[in-house]
Design a protein around this motif. Structure first.
Motif, PDB file in Angstrom:
ATOM      1  N   ASP A 290      57.054  82.484  97.333  1.00 42.44           N
ATOM      2  CA  ASP A 290      57.111  83.297  98.542  1.00 42.44           C
ATOM      3  C   ASP A 290      55.966  83.403  99.193  1.00 42.44           C
ATOM      4  O   ASP A 290      55.878  84.078 100.055  1.00 42.44           O
ATOM      5  N   ARG A 291      54.818  82.964  98.835  1.00 47.00           N
ATOM      6  CA  ARG A 291      53.693  82.626  99.602  1.00 47.00           C
ATOM      7  C   ARG A 291      52.760  83.866  99.530  1.00 47.00           C
ATOM      8  O   ARG A 291      51.907  83.988  99.987  1.00 47.00           O
ATOM      9  N   THR A 292      53.392  84.962  98.616  1.00 45.01           N
ATOM     10  CA  THR A 292      52.343  85.760  98.165  1.00 45.01           C
ATOM     11  C   THR A 292      51.228  85.405  97.142  1.00 45.01           C
ATOM     12  O   THR A 292      51.555  84.217  96.575  1.00 45.01           O
TER      13      THR A 292
ATOM     14  N   VAL B 235      49.179  81.384  93.567  1.00 48.04           N
ATOM     15  CA  VAL B 235      50.287  81.440  94.806  1.00 48.04           C
ATOM     16  C   VAL B 235      51.488  81.405  94.412  1.00 48.04           C
ATOM     17  O   VAL B 235      51.949  80.275  93.539  1.00 48.04           O
TER      18      VAL B 235
ATOM     19  N   MET C 112      52.283  78.939 109.832  1.00 55.05           N
ATOM     20  CA  MET C 112      51.333  78.371 108.826  1.00 55.05           C
ATOM     21  C   MET C 112      50.942  77.149 109.050  1.00 55.05           C
ATOM     22  O   MET C 112      51.833  76.096 109.422  1.00 55.05           O
TER      23      MET C 112
ATOM     24  N   ALA D 220      49.352  89.591 100.473  1.00 58.29           N
ATOM     25  CA  ALA D 220      50.818  89.738 100.881  1.00 58.29           C
ATOM     26  C   ALA D 220      51.385  88.702 101.353  1.00 58.29           C
ATOM     27  O   ALA D 220      52.323  88.166 101.486  1.00 58.29           O
ATOM     28  N   LEU D 221      50.427  87.799 102.011  1.00 55.88           N
ATOM     29  CA  LEU D 221      50.904  86.203 102.583  1.00 55.88           C
ATOM     30  C   LEU D 221      49.621  85.661 102.596  1.00 55.88           C
ATOM     31  O   LEU D 221      48.517  85.793 103.222  1.00 55.88           O
ATOM     32  N   THR D 222      49.761  84.151 102.226  1.00 59.66           N
ATOM     33  CA  THR D 222      48.784  83.196 102.286  1.00 59.66           C
ATOM     34  C   THR D 222      49.501  81.959 102.481  1.00 59.66           C
ATOM     35  O   THR D 222      50.610  81.528 102.154  1.00 59.66           O
ATOM     36  N   ASP D 223      48.527  80.782 103.311  1.00 55.84           N
ATOM     37  CA  ASP D 223      49.042  79.708 103.638  1.00 55.84           C
ATOM     38  C   ASP D 223      48.302  78.584 102.527  1.00 55.84           C
ATOM     39  O   ASP D 223      48.132  77.445 102.948  1.00 55.84           O
TER      40      ASP D 223
END
Length: 120
Positions: free
Chosen positions: A75-77, A72, A1, A96-99
């Motif tokens: 765990d970055r979800t 956010v 990321m 599911a995932l983000t920066d």
């Protein structure tokens, strides 16, 4: 990321907009300087795309004032929600995932314009 340059304190500088940017996926929707800054500095054009994509849902599109909040988790979800302005849930989307660099951000959509609350 990757590391993003967006900071919450930066958003206070946006109190209006000199430019409106047309969204390429839904040309009737535009966004302001503040929303553009969030997308650019936060690497979050995907966030604008998500908000716009929900406009294809008749229930969402029928809301004249929309409050979009991205939260956010550690765990970055993330969870993107749309409320009607009176805290009534209209739509939500799990991510599911983000920066995205901030723990939370709110954007408003009214009259086919996406903007920061400070730009109202």
């Amino acid at each position: 990321m990757s590391s993003k340059t967006l900071r919450a304190s930066d958003l206070a500088q946006f109190t209006g907009s000199e430019c409106w940017y047309r969204h390429p996926l839904y040309p009737s929707i535009t966004y302001t300087d503040g929303a553009q800054y969030v997308a650019e500095a936060g690497g979050a054009y995907w966030l604008l795309d998500a908000i716009v994509s929900h406009q294809h849902d008749a229930r969402v599109r029928s809301e004249p004032f929309q409050v979009w909040t991205l939260r956010v988790a550690h765990d970055r979800t993330a969870l993107l929600t749309c409320e009607d302005g009176d805290h009534g849930m209209v739509a939500s989307q799990a991510i599911a995932l983000t920066d995205f660099p901030l723990p939370e951000i709110t954007l408003w959509l009214q009259n086919d314009v996406i903007f920061l609350p400070s730009e109202y």
